[in-house]
Design a protein around this motif. Structure first.
Motif, PDB file in Angstrom:
ATOM      1  N   PHE A  57     -23.485 -25.012  10.240  1.00 40.24           N
ATOM      2  CA  PHE A  57     -22.909 -23.679  10.372  1.00 40.24           C
ATOM      3  C   PHE A  57     -24.007 -22.634  10.549  1.00 40.24           C
ATOM      4  N   ARG A  60     -23.491 -18.962  10.078  1.00 41.58           N
ATOM      5  CA  ARG A  60     -23.290 -18.446   8.727  1.00 41.58           C
ATOM      6  C   ARG A  60     -24.599 -18.028   8.057  1.00 41.58           C
ATOM      7  N   GLU A  63     -25.097 -14.543   6.828  1.00 43.22           N
ATOM      8  CA  GLU A  63     -24.499 -14.095   5.567  1.00 43.22           C
ATOM      9  C   GLU A  63     -25.540 -13.965   4.452  1.00 43.22           C
TER      10      GLU A  63
END
Length: 124
Positions: A57, A60, A63
């Protein structure tokens, strides 16, 4: 996917970089992303470094604010621009480097990078 960020810190930046790297692993321990592992390796000179991230991912990663900030400012602390590339884990294991920090949610283990000894250039 496993990718590596390879970089060589300027000698005067080693002491400044280590606390920033420590913050990255503190963030991982706090957020506990189950979708990635991370390891940092250093050569004997403590200037040549590899940040290894395994995730399916990659999008991600944005984040993680501290990790994003660390990577965003990395080239300003380096002798040369950092290089990112996809690797196999076995590639890293064959290099003359030592693991100095890691995050592994599957094993529920993590370690912060050690402090550098006093007298290291760039140590604040």
């Amino acid at each position: 996917m496993t990718f590596a960020v390879s970089y060589r810190l300027r000698a005067e930046e080693r002491g400044r970089d280590r606390p920033l790297l420590r913050e990255v692993y503190e963030e991982l321990a706090s957020v506990r992303p189950m979708w990635m592992t991370a390891e940092t390796f250093a050569a004997a000179d403590d200037q040549s470094m590899i940040l290894l991230i395994s995730t399916d991912f990659e999008r991600r990663l944005s984040e993680l604010a501290v990790l994003r900030r660390y990577r965003g400012g990395l080239d300003s602390r380096c002798e040369f621009p950092s290089q990112s590339y996809v690797v196999r884990r076995a590639t890293i294991d064959k290099l003359p480097v030592a693991k100095i920090a890691f995050w592994n949610p599957y094993r529920r283990t993590w370690a912060l990078p050690p402090d550098l000894p006093s007298g290291v250039p760039g140590l604040v």
